[in-house]
Scaffold this motif. Structure first.
Motif, PDB file in Angstrom:
ATOM      1  N   ALA A 158      33.235  -0.945  18.702  1.00  0.00           N
ATOM      2  CA  ALA A 158      33.535   0.163  17.793  1.00  0.00           C
ATOM      3  C   ALA A 158      33.808   1.446  18.576  1.00  0.00           C
ATOM      4  O   ALA A 158      34.683   2.238  18.213  1.00  0.00           O
ATOM      5  N   TRP A 159      33.076   1.621  19.659  1.00  0.00           N
ATOM      6  CA  TRP A 159      33.295   2.779  20.550  1.00  0.00           C
ATOM      7  C   TRP A 159      34.699   2.713  21.139  1.00  0.00           C
ATOM      8  O   TRP A 159      35.430   3.705  21.183  1.00  0.00           O
ATOM      9  N   LEU A 160      35.100   1.545  21.603  1.00  0.00           N
ATOM     10  CA  LEU A 160      36.446   1.365  22.163  1.00  0.00           C
ATOM     11  C   LEU A 160      37.521   1.659  21.113  1.00  0.00           C
ATOM     12  O   LEU A 160      38.502   2.359  21.390  1.00  0.00           O
ATOM     13  N   GLY A 161      37.326   1.105  19.917  1.00  0.00           N
ATOM     14  CA  GLY A 161      38.328   1.272  18.872  1.00  0.00           C
ATOM     15  C   GLY A 161      38.475   2.731  18.470  1.00  0.00           C
ATOM     16  O   GLY A 161      39.591   3.239  18.290  1.00  0.00           O
ATOM     17  N   ARG A 162      37.337   3.413  18.342  1.00  0.00           N
ATOM     18  CA  ARG A 162      37.407   4.829  17.970  1.00  0.00           C
ATOM     19  C   ARG A 162      38.102   5.641  19.065  1.00  0.00           C
ATOM     20  O   ARG A 162      38.906   6.534  18.773  1.00  0.00           O
ATOM     21  N   ALA A 163      37.807   5.322  20.314  1.00  0.00           N
ATOM     22  CA  ALA A 163      38.456   6.043  21.419  1.00  0.00           C
ATOM     23  C   ALA A 163      39.970   5.850  21.367  1.00  0.00           C
ATOM     24  O   ALA A 163      40.737   6.795  21.609  1.00  0.00           O
ATOM     25  N   ALA A 164      40.410   4.649  21.036  1.00  0.00           N
ATOM     26  CA  ALA A 164      41.850   4.390  20.982  1.00  0.00           C
ATOM     27  C   ALA A 164      42.496   5.141  19.815  1.00  0.00           C
ATOM     28  O   ALA A 164      43.612   5.670  19.942  1.00  0.00           O
ATOM     29  N   LEU A 165      41.805   5.193  18.683  1.00  0.00           N
ATOM     30  CA  LEU A 165      42.358   5.923  17.532  1.00  0.00           C
ATOM     31  C   LEU A 165      42.393   7.426  17.810  1.00  0.00           C
ATOM     32  O   LEU A 165      43.340   8.123  17.435  1.00  0.00           O
ATOM     33  N   ARG A 166      41.350   7.924  18.479  1.00  0.00           N
ATOM     34  CA  ARG A 166      41.357   9.347  18.872  1.00  0.00           C
ATOM     35  C   ARG A 166      42.530   9.651  19.789  1.00  0.00           C
ATOM     36  O   ARG A 166      43.213  10.662  19.630  1.00  0.00           O
ATOM     37  N   ALA A 167      42.725   8.772  20.766  1.00  0.00           N
ATOM     38  CA  ALA A 167      43.834   8.980  21.714  1.00  0.00           C
ATOM     39  C   ALA A 167      45.172   8.963  20.979  1.00  0.00           C
ATOM     40  O   ALA A 167      46.097   9.708  21.331  1.00  0.00           O
ATOM     41  N   THR A 168      45.265   8.121  19.957  1.00  0.00           N
ATOM     42  CA  THR A 168      46.502   8.032  19.175  1.00  0.00           C
ATOM     43  C   THR A 168      46.784   9.353  18.458  1.00  0.00           C
ATOM     44  O   THR A 168      47.924   9.833  18.430  1.00  0.00           O
ATOM     45  N   LEU A 169      45.744   9.961  17.889  1.00  0.00           N
ATOM     46  CA  LEU A 169      45.947  11.238  17.188  1.00  0.00           C
ATOM     47  C   LEU A 169      46.203  12.377  18.167  1.00  0.00           C
ATOM     48  O   LEU A 169      47.000  13.276  17.882  1.00  0.00           O
ATOM     49  N   LEU A 170      45.550  12.358  19.327  1.00  0.00           N
ATOM     50  CA  LEU A 170      45.819  13.389  20.339  1.00  0.00           C
ATOM     51  C   LEU A 170      47.264  13.271  20.831  1.00  0.00           C
ATOM     52  O   LEU A 170      47.930  14.284  21.065  1.00  0.00           O
ATOM     53  N   ALA A 171      47.742  12.028  20.965  1.00  0.00           N
ATOM     54  CA  ALA A 171      49.140  11.842  21.379  1.00  0.00           C
ATOM     55  C   ALA A 171      50.081  12.319  20.273  1.00  0.00           C
ATOM     56  O   ALA A 171      51.100  12.969  20.542  1.00  0.00           O
ATOM     57  N   HIS A 172      49.731  12.020  19.019  1.00  0.00           N
ATOM     58  CA  HIS A 172      50.554  12.510  17.902  1.00  0.00           C
ATOM     59  C   HIS A 172      50.648  14.037  17.932  1.00  0.00           C
ATOM     60  O   HIS A 172      51.717  14.617  17.719  1.00  0.00           O
ATOM     61  N   ASP A 173      49.516  14.685  18.187  1.00  0.00           N
ATOM     62  CA  ASP A 173      49.509  16.151  18.202  1.00  0.00           C
ATOM     63  C   ASP A 173      50.236  16.711  19.424  1.00  0.00           C
ATOM     64  O   ASP A 173      50.560  17.903  19.460  1.00  0.00           O
TER      65      ASP A 173
END
Lengths: 302, 302
Positions: A158-173
């Motif tokens: 779950a930690w890995l998955g959340r980190a990947a989703l966070r990175a996805t939103l930071l890349a979007h921004d």
């Protein structure tokens, strides 16, 4: 004059389901069964019902009458059993209401440690959806971590998955570089960051952890975002193994669904300590039930 | 030949409640009201009911018959309105079913930006329970962040609270130094880390953000854990303000419940750009409703 030893019941229960094993005093397996989730914190009554259902099925699988359990001993490793009053309440229900000779409810980390390490000293890293780290030394366990998705469970799925989703939103921004992984995750949600946020707001740890295999595969193919996430995860794992003195213990076991993912990522000094787990949490619960059966209280009553 | 301009309704709605303001075309406030939460993603029907309740109360507060609203214009800034089909659905309900001359539903970040910056260029940092950052330039807004507690909302109150609880559990495990703050948080939960984990697993962002004032006070008294958390928060804020070009914009407004906490922590080059907000999200919604009323579609129909 000693009573014939009864049977032993081991239970491994968590957020996804229970596994139950009925053995005789020598350790021979007589019957096994599965039942529904048993997390004492999430829903005590449901956990109780699922434990009882699994126990009844295990007796049935062994062709035994569950009414005979007044001579039997049970050990249950259950999620949420760190809350002691809930564990004591279930023990009382199993002994007084249901007539087990003796019943103990412990955390699943205790049954996992027993299953993986047995009675030997060593350090354990359990890394699945969540994570915890434990050193067993001269019969004493020191556990760190395992505090759940919101506050801990470092390097878990779950930690890995959340980190990947966070990175996805930071890349979007535009704050971080995108990668094949972040593009794939964004595309999966229709290119809409608000849909990712909405998913994360209601997803269970298991839902988020379902991304872990994809992140691991991206890492293996050189994806820089996935590599950075795993580098951080490995740093956190190493920090915990060093804190617990894995090198001094001389023995390290990885267990849980991500054990095989992390084993080749450990530095050589820790990889050199790796031993395969002796067994799993259900083996541990059964071993603890047998030890409890053989223990002083039952002997005194015999 | 032009129709008498109608009234305008501005709505600021989110997870804790709605504020509604009824004004005349010149901007004079006729009536205000409050109603319940309106987050389109969490519960569309409840949001709709609370918006309608608030609107009816605002007409009542102004001593006006809401039946006259076929000539009136509404702008609603609502949490969850980033999901466009939900926003369009509410607009249709307000125009077709309820007979507003025109209704628009936008995100609350759009009404906040309008309220805080007006039509001027500048950069906005909204930091309350959550956070987002926005640059308005020549009528175009670029927003970053605001993706919620699980994946973003950096430096917001819930982010601060979670960081403090994480630090408390790391200190409990022995991986980090405790401080007066972590000792106080641990004592508040009976010295039991599992109780902290349990709290965090079910707490709302607002519940976690309720810790922010205590963390800020601890920082002010030199608590090293609180200082480290705020140092990281300020780094993340500065990264975002720099990314948006706050210095080039020449104007920076902080808004939200933590604006006053962060203003004195900004580096001088950013602090020098600070301007007080013109108004808030309700002012923004009202201003947008007035602009909509004065806009081409209504004039064309007049």
């Amino acid at each position: 004059m000693s009573a014939k030893p009864g049977y032993v019941i081991g239970v491994d229960g968590g957020g996804t389901g229970c596994r139950v094993r009925l053995s005789d005093a020598s350790g021979r397996v007589l019957g096994e069964a599965r039942s529904g989730p048993a997390n004492l914190c999430s829903d005590f009554d449901r956990a109780m019902a699922n434990v009882l259902d699994g126990v009844a099925r295990a007796y049935a699988a062994a062709g035994l009458d569950p009414a005979r359990r007044r001579n039997d001993t049970a050990w249950l490793g259950l999620a949420g059993a760190g809350v002691r009053e809930l564990a004591r309440r279930m023990e009382a229900a199993l002994e007084d209401g249901l007539g087990f000779a003796r019943a103990r409810v412990s955390t699943d980390s205790e049954t996992t440690a027993q299953g993986v390490l047995g009675d030997a000293d060593g350090v354990l890293a359990l890394i699945g959806t969540g994570s915890f780290f434990l050193r067993r030394q001269a019969g004493h366990d020191r556990r760190i971590g395992g505090w759940g998705y919101q506050l801990g469970d470092e390097a878990g799925g779950a930690w890995l998955g959340r980190a990947a989703l966070r990175a996805t939103l930071l890349a979007h921004d535009g704050l971080r570089q995108p990668s094949a992984l972040t593009r794939a995750l964004m595309a999966r949600h229709g290119g809409r960051p608000d849909e990712i946020a909405r998913f994360a707001a209601s997803a269970s740890p298991g839902d988020i952890a379902a991304l872990a295999p994809e992140i691991a595969a991206a890492r293996d193919s050189g994806d820089p975002v996935a590599r950075a996430i795993f580098d951080r995860a490995v740093r956190l794992i190493c920090e915990r193994l060093d804190f617990l003195g894995a090198e001094a213990a001389g023995k390290l076991c990885l267990a849980g669904g991500l054990a095989g993912t992390y084993a080749p990522l450990l530095p050589e000094r820790l990889a050199a300590l790796l031993h395969p787990p002796l067994g799993d949490a259900l083996d541990g619960a059964t071993a603890l039930a047998r030890a409890l059966q053989a223990g002083p209280r039952l002997r005194a009553g015999a």
